[in-house]
Design a protein around this motif. Structure first.
Motif, PDB file in Angstrom:
ATOM      1  N   ARG A   5       0.922  -1.176   0.110  1.00 36.67           N
ATOM      2  CA  ARG A   5      -0.013  -0.013   0.042  1.00 36.67           C
ATOM      3  C   ARG A   5       0.851   1.380   0.050  1.00 36.67           C
ATOM      4  N   THR A   6       1.837   1.290   0.632  1.00 41.50           N
ATOM      5  CA  THR A   6       2.895   2.385   0.840  1.00 41.50           C
ATOM      6  C   THR A   6       3.478   2.794  -0.447  1.00 41.50           C
ATOM      7  N   VAL A   7       4.112   1.689  -1.225  1.00 44.22           N
ATOM      8  CA  VAL A   7       4.991   2.062  -2.403  1.00 44.22           C
ATOM      9  C   VAL A   7       3.933   2.381  -3.424  1.00 44.22           C
ATOM     10  N   ASP A   8       2.489   1.739  -3.358  1.00 38.66           N
ATOM     11  CA  ASP A   8       1.743   2.109  -4.333  1.00 38.66           C
ATOM     12  C   ASP A   8       1.304   3.530  -4.136  1.00 38.66           C
ATOM     13  N   SER A   9       1.077   3.980  -2.980  1.00 35.24           N
ATOM     14  CA  SER A   9       0.998   5.365  -2.566  1.00 35.24           C
ATOM     15  C   SER A   9       2.013   6.313  -3.168  1.00 35.24           C
ATOM     16  N   LEU A  10       3.295   5.976  -2.908  1.00 33.72           N
ATOM     17  CA  LEU A  10       4.590   6.604  -3.460  1.00 33.72           C
ATOM     18  C   LEU A  10       4.498   6.700  -5.012  1.00 33.72           C
ATOM     19  N   LEU A  11       4.176   5.663  -5.567  1.00 31.62           N
ATOM     20  CA  LEU A  11       4.096   5.854  -6.920  1.00 31.62           C
ATOM     21  C   LEU A  11       3.053   6.465  -7.548  1.00 31.62           C
ATOM     22  N   ALA A  12       1.833   6.634  -6.930  1.00 31.79           N
ATOM     23  CA  ALA A  12       0.746   7.442  -7.134  1.00 31.79           C
ATOM     24  C   ALA A  12       1.177   8.891  -6.991  1.00 31.79           C
TER      25      ALA A  12
END
Length: 323
Positions: free
Chosen positions: A76-83
């Motif tokens: 969830r965290t790296v998805d948020s970073l990439l978003a």
């Protein structure tokens, strides 16, 4: 005697109708439309067979490479970073790949990209350890349909120090006083260059803290000192308010274990901090300088460090409140 047929001739443009013709043009706009249409027809007739109009080359694809974790909060965290990276640069094609434990795995991400695409793999890691030097370049070399390079890891850099500093500020916000020493907790690697990178990150964070707060690097695995050992060293020097700065992109086993060993305040992993978003894009832009050379036939997928443009200016030094 039969008359010879007239020689073939290319039909010319139609004569423009005049105002006395029944279907004459009744405005300047219509006249210009007719002229444009006729000119297009004539240019098309003389274009070589099979020729295609020039198209703009596609920009390189940013592939963010995370380590991976069994902790569901990590993805969830790296998805948020990439978003946040995509939001900061609209139109950028950015994908995610993992070294292990999470999907999408890096080889699958690369296999899904179109043949001939140029890619820049940006490690969401902080030093030149085994993953950055070997695993990530090998994954690129195993995708022969792509051309690309591996960017520098995220550390050391002043933008990383900015993000670490603000996460520390959040961690001690409810305290009456700030830390008198900091342990910089990192994953660790047997590669001495990675340990050197961590020491440099600690030094830049110390500068960011104003220079009066010692910052001692420590490791979750593969290197020493460990977090408890670093804490013991700082206590022996007389420090009591020892905070831990979490030098991890996302939650995971190592980050949680280091936080549990912190004697006082512990910051959260950096995640989608705005400074880290800027740093990911900065590393991508650095590496893009190598892409034209790749078009010229340079060796691909070697992990060679690209020539970098000017560094992002260092942020102003700001000690923690009440330190």
């Amino acid at each position: 005697m039969t008359a010879s047929p007239p020689p073939e001739s290319r039909p010319g443009p139609e004569p423009l109708p005049g105002p006395d013709q029944p279907h004459g043009l009744d405005s300047t706009a219509q006249l210009m439309t007719r002229l444009t249409s006729q000119l297009h027809t004539q240019l098309t007739a003389i274009r070589p067979a099979g020729a295609r109009p020039a198209t703009r080359a596609a920009a390189p694809v940013l592939v963010a490479v995370a380590h991976g974790s069994r902790d569901p909060a990590a993805l969830r965290t790296v998805d948020s970073l990439l978003a946040a990276v995509r939001a900061a640069r609209p139109g950028l094609h950015a994908e995610l790949g993992h070294i292990e434990l999470n999907e999408p795995a890096l080889p699958r991400t690369l296999a899904a990209l179109p043949r001939g695409a140029e890619v820049v793999l940006v490690p969401l890691l902080f030093g030149h350890g085994h993953h950055v030097k070997h695993d990530i370049p090998r994954a690129l070399a195993d995708a022969p349909h792509l051309r690309g390079t591996v960017a520098e890891p995220l550390g050391p850099h002043p933008l990383l120090a900015e993000a670490l500093h603000e996460r520390l500020t959040e961690a001690v916000r409810g305290e009456s006083r700030g830390p008198d020493a900091v342990v910089l907790a990192a994953a660790g690697s047997r590669d001495p260059e990675s340990a050197d990178d961590t020491r440099r990150i600690a030094a830049v964070l110390g500068e960011r803290l104003g220079g009066g707060t010692p910052v001692l690097p420590a490791y979750a695995s593969a290197a020493r000192p460990t977090v408890p050992e670093a804490v013991s060293t700082l206590r022996a020097e007389g420090h009591r308010r020892i905070a831990m700065a979490s030098c991890f992109t996302a939650p995971g086993y190592f980050a949680a274990r280091c936080a549990a060993e912190a004697p006082w305040a512990a910051s959260s992993p950096i995640g989608a901090h705005p400074a880290l978003v800027r740093l990911v894009l900065h590393r991508f832009d650095e590496a893009c300088a190598a892409v034209p050379a790749l078009r010229g036939g340079a060796r691909r997928g070697t992990g060679t460090r690209p020539a970098a443009p000017a560094e992002v200016p260092a942020p102003a030094l700001t000690p923690l409140a009440h330190a």
